[in-house]
Design an enzyme around this catalytic site. Structure first.
Site, PDB file in Angstrom:
ATOM      1  N   HIS A 272       0.831  -1.207   0.000  1.00 40.23           N
ATOM      2  CA  HIS A 272       0.000   0.000   0.000  1.00 40.23           C
ATOM      3  C   HIS A 272       0.873   1.268   0.000  1.00 40.23           C
ATOM      4  CE1 HIS A 272      -3.687   2.334   1.121  1.00 40.23           C
ATOM      5  NE2 HIS A 272      -2.792   3.129   1.682  1.00 40.23           N
ATOM      6  N   GLU A 273       1.776   1.348   0.952  1.00 41.84           N
ATOM      7  CA  GLU A 273       2.604   2.555   1.067  1.00 41.84           C
ATOM      8  C   GLU A 273       3.535   2.689  -0.145  1.00 41.84           C
ATOM      9  OE1 GLU A 273       1.736   4.767   3.178  1.00 41.84           O
ATOM     10  OE2 GLU A 273       0.421   3.439   4.322  1.00 41.84           O
ATOM     11  N   HIS A 276       1.715   4.593  -2.763  1.00 41.52           N
ATOM     12  CA  HIS A 276       1.789   6.044  -2.534  1.00 41.52           C
ATOM     13  C   HIS A 276       3.160   6.581  -2.966  1.00 41.52           C
ATOM     14  CE1 HIS A 276      -1.973   6.772  -0.475  1.00 41.52           C
ATOM     15  NE2 HIS A 276      -1.717   5.912   0.502  1.00 41.52           N
ATOM     16  N   GLU A 302      -5.017   7.693  -2.923  1.00 42.62           N
ATOM     17  CA  GLU A 302      -5.507   6.447  -2.334  1.00 42.62           C
ATOM     18  C   GLU A 302      -5.834   5.432  -3.440  1.00 42.62           C
ATOM     19  OE1 GLU A 302      -5.503   4.619   1.079  1.00 42.62           O
ATOM     20  OE2 GLU A 302      -4.917   6.714   0.929  1.00 42.62           O
TER      21      GLU A 302
HETATM   22 ZN    ZN Z   1      -3.098   5.225   1.952  1.00 42.84          ZN
END
Ligand code: ZN
Length: 508
Positions: A272-273, A276, A302
């Site tokens: 997830h990170e 980003h 997101e």
């Molecule tokens: Zn996030």
């Protein structure tokens, strides 16, 4: 070339430098700063924040901005410069509409309120937090009111909430969110119930064994690299809750958190990170360190992290080439866990109280509940006092869960304590945007084959060329229109979840 715009550049560069410095302090406070640093560092942050404020809010910037917005001047600007002016106007109005004294009072209150919240959560004591949250809500209403006044007061009962929402996702209104959540409710509530009845079908007991933290760290470092996190442009540290921040496109900071008795959580925080971080790393060199040198909005950001985490990371094809390596790291714990079982375990769906632990299918319900409550609060339909009861009612209604503590309920998230209302919807919108991109990308490339071949570079390149490089030049709907040929369309999200979970639980 616009001479007027050139006059603005040194001021914008100063504000960008201060923004980067503040981001670094924030990252440092959560990761490496020593325990006693906070008071003195707080002073430094206060001074830098004040400088940041005045770097943008001053008569010179005000005048230049006004001139550059005039059609005669504006049409001479490049696409990028126009985007900077638009963003500067948004930031200027946000900052300048609030009287300085009230703004610092609010910052102090938000700081205090966050620490009261942390204690209240620990002690399951909403009553102690209630007066602080009431004041935070009052300030947010007042501040949004100033902005409405500046823009010309509207009679819409959602006017206040629309202002709050626009801070995080300017291209959506409450009306569009209503349509989105209506669709989610109608289509997903029955599916969630059907899946919950089959809760014993997926065995994920292996995940609660003991997993050496150092070994987890090593595998997760490999995993970040595998998905496309560039270690020459980024750093990975550890913090209580994983997050990512960026100083510019060649210095992106992300964090993770490891749990000894849970292997899966850190794996998906990493992916997830990394999503980003990859976004920020692929922003164009000429945009980074400008007002438009970051992700387009919270929802678009997101969408990228969730694209990596869910659509890529939770697929069988993604794990095929690397699952053996995970097993080699934990041979005892995973010796009887076949790839199929692992993939089922990482996708297991079960209604629960905690948003951050939720699976892909039940996740949007957690957001729906928060959205309905926030909105009712800012329409004056409920008060802060009503929140714990209303919260429980909605968890029963949408997820079939009985009453529980406020610690696991209304007190679980930090957002409201610091005044971040209108933030939650961006999480669910992000998931929906990710699904829309996914169906389009499948028409452009052999998506699943690329994953099986471990060729994530091609997917990263596609996202870089079509979304990441532009920073904030385009908003969410413009990006979607440019890439997929249509604006935000949540039907792909519903289709994606239905297809995925019908297959996973054999519901046909
Ligand atoms: Zn996030």
């Amino acid at each position: 070339m616009s001479e007027l715009f050139d006059q603005l550049i040194p001021m914008l560069e100063r504000s960008a430098a201060l923004t980067a410095a503040l981001a670094l302090f924030e990252w440092d406070a959560e990761t490496l700063a020593p325990e006693e640093a906070s008071d003195n560092t707080g002073k430094i942050i206060g001074i830098l924040s004040n400088d940041y404020f005045h770097s943008l809010i001053n008569p010179e910037v005000k005048l230049l901005l006004k001139k550059l917005e005039e059609p005669d001047h504006n049409k001479q600007l490049t696409l990028e410069q126009k985007a900077v002016i638009k963003q500067l106007r948004r930031t200027y109005d946000q900052l300048a509409s609030i009287p300085g004294r009230e703004y610092s009072e609010f910052c102090e209150l938000a700081n205090k309120s966050s620490s009261v919240w942390a204690k209240a959560r620990e002690n399951n004591d909403f009553k102690s937090f209630e007066p602080y949250l009431e004041k935070v809500v009052e300030y947010k209403k007042k501040f949004a009111g100033y902005r409405l006044k500046a823009e010309g007061q509207k009679e819409d009962p959602d006017a206040i909430y629309n202002v709050l929402l626009s801070d995080f996702e300017p291209s959506l209104s409450t009306k569009e969110l209503d349509d989105f959540f209506e669709l989610i409710k109608e289509e997903l509530v029955p599916l969630i119930q059907e899946v919950a009845e089959k809760k014993d079908e997926i065995d994920d007991a292996f995940n609660s064994q003991s997993f050496d933290i150092q070994k987890q760290r090593e595998f997760n470092t490999f995993l970040a690299d595998y998905v496309g996190f560039e270690k020459e442009k980024g750093v990975i540290a550890e913090s209580a809750h994983p997050f990512t921040t960026n100083l510019h496109n060649k210095d992106v900071r992300m964090t993770n958190h490891y749990y000894e008795n849970n292997l899966i959580t850190a794996l998906f925080s990493t992916i997830h990170e990394s999503g980003h971080a990859i976004y920020e790393m692929q922003i164009r060199d000429d945009l980074t360190l400008t007002m438009i040198g970051a992700g387009a909005s919270m929802a678009v950001h997101e969408s990228q992290s969730r694209f990596y985490e869910n659509i890529i990371g939770k697929s069988k094809e993604f794990w095929k080439p690397i699952y053996n390596q995970l097993v080699e790291n934990f041979p005892e714990q995973l010796k009887d866990v076949e790839l199929d079982q692992f993939v089922k375990a990482i996708n297991k769906s079960l209604p629960g109280y905690i948003r951050t632990d939720a699976d892909e299918l039940t996740y949007p319900m957690h957001i729906l509940i928060r959205y309905e409550l926030e909105r009712a609060l800012f329409r004056d339909e409920i008060t802060v006092k009503d929140l714990p009861q209303e919260w429980k009612k909605k968890y029963t209604k949408y997820l079939g869960l009985k009453e529980d503590t406020d610690t696991k309920g209304v007190l679980q998230d930090t957002h409201w304590s610091g005044g971040d209302f209108g933030y939650f919807p961006t999480y669910a919108i992000g998931s929906a945007v990710a699904a829309q991109l996914y169906y389009f990308m499948k028409t452009q490339m052999q998506f699943e084959e690329l994953l099986e071949d471990g060729n994530l570079a091609q997917i990263k390149k596609y996202l870089g060329e079509h979304i990441h490089q532009y920073g904030m030049i385009y908003d969410m709907n413009e990006l979607l229109q440019n890439v997929t040929g249509e604006k935000f369309n949540p039907s792909y999200y519903v289709k994606y979840l239905k297809e995925k979970y019908t297959k996973l639980y054999g519901l046909d």
